[in-house]
Design an enzyme around this catalytic site. Structure first.
Site, PDB file in Angstrom:
ATOM      1  N   GLY A  42      27.698  35.937  -5.992  1.00 14.64           N
ATOM      2  CA  GLY A  42      28.534  36.647  -5.026  1.00 14.64           C
ATOM      3  C   GLY A  42      27.948  36.656  -3.624  1.00 14.64           C
ATOM      4  O   GLY A  42      28.654  36.445  -2.637  1.00 14.64           O
ATOM      5  N   CYS A  43      26.651  36.879  -3.533  1.00 20.23           N
ATOM      6  CA  CYS A  43      25.992  36.921  -2.220  1.00 20.23           C
ATOM      7  C   CYS A  43      25.962  35.546  -1.573  1.00 20.23           C
ATOM      8  O   CYS A  43      26.105  35.422  -0.355  1.00 20.23           O
ATOM      9  CB  CYS A  43      24.588  37.500  -2.359  1.00 20.23           C
ATOM     10  SG  CYS A  43      24.629  39.220  -2.930  1.00 20.23           S
ATOM     11  N   THR A  44      25.792  34.511  -2.374  1.00 17.52           N
ATOM     12  CA  THR A  44      25.822  33.142  -1.850  1.00 17.52           C
ATOM     13  C   THR A  44      27.225  32.808  -1.355  1.00 17.52           C
ATOM     14  O   THR A  44      27.390  32.249  -0.259  1.00 17.52           O
ATOM     15  CB  THR A  44      25.361  32.147  -2.921  1.00 17.52           C
ATOM     16  OG1 THR A  44      24.010  32.459  -3.283  1.00 17.52           O
ATOM     17  CG2 THR A  44      25.430  30.713  -2.412  1.00 17.52           C
ATOM     18  N   ALA A  47      27.767  34.686   1.995  1.00 16.07           N
ATOM     19  CA  ALA A  47      26.990  34.098   3.085  1.00 16.07           C
ATOM     20  C   ALA A  47      27.564  32.745   3.499  1.00 16.07           C
ATOM     21  O   ALA A  47      27.671  32.446   4.697  1.00 16.07           O
ATOM     22  CB  ALA A  47      25.527  33.963   2.673  1.00 16.07           C
TER      23      ALA A  47
END
Length: 155
Positions: A42-44, A47
Site C-alpha cells: 500500500g505504501c509503495t 508513493a
C-alpha cells in the site's frame, strides 16, 4: 492537527540526512503525507502514485513530503528502489507524527494497535493546513489523482 492549524517548523531528517523545515517551503504548497511502512504494498502504491503525478502537482504549486517511522536507511532504500524524488522524513521517535495527529490507535483484522494513521495534509504557502485526507478516504493506488481532484475542485 485540524484545518487552519500551522504545521510544525521542524519536520525532521529526510532519507539523505537533510533537515527539513516548514520555512524551507515558505511560498510553496505542500502535500505532506504519512504512511505506515516503506516497501509495503500500500505504501509503495501511494508513493509511486505521487511520484507519477509529481509534475502535475508541481504545476499546481505543490511539493511532496512523506513521513513514516522508518529509519533513514530504509527511507533511502525505499526512495532509491522506486525512484522517489521527494523527501521522506524518518520520524523514528514519532515526534512529528504525534504533532500532526497521525499517530494513534488503529484496528486491523480485529486487532487494536498503535501506529501511523495514513493521512495526507494539503498545506498552503504559509504553512497552514487547508485539507486533510483521512485514512478511510485514501485510495493508495490513485491517491495523487484524489489530491489533484481536490485541488481542482477548490479552484
Amino acid at each position: 492537527m485540524t484545518i487552519g492549524d500551522k504545521i510544525p517548523e521542524i519536520l525532521g531528517i529526510d532519507q539523505d540526512g537533510h533537515e527539513i523545515k516548514a520555512s524551507d517551503y515558505r511560498g510553496r504548497k505542500i502535500v505532506l503525507y504519512s504512511y505506515p511502512k516503506a516497501n509495503t504494498s500500500g505504501c509503495t502504491a501511494e508513493a509511486c502514485s505521487l511520484q507519477a503525478h509529481k509534475e502535475e502537482l508541481a504545476a499546481a504549486g505543490y511539493e511532496i513530503i512523506g513521513i513514516s517511522k522508518d529509519k533513514q536507511a530504509l527511507q533511502k532504500k525505499f526512495a532509491d528502489a522506486h525512484g522517489l524524488q521527494f523527501p521522506l522524513i524518518a520520524d523514528t521517535e514519532t515526534t512529528l507524527l504525534q504533532q500532526l495527529g497521525c499517530w494513534g490507535e488503529k484496528v486491523a483484522c480485529g486487532r487494536h494497535t498503535i501506529g501511523i494513521l495514513r493521512t495526507t495534509y494539503l498545506v498552503n504557502e504559509e504553512g497552514i493546513i487547508e485539507k486533510i485526507f483521512t485514512p478511510k478516504e485514501i485510495k493508495t493506488k490513485i491517491h495523487a489523482e484524489q489530491i489533484l481532484d481536490a485541488i481542482n475542485a477548490a479552484e
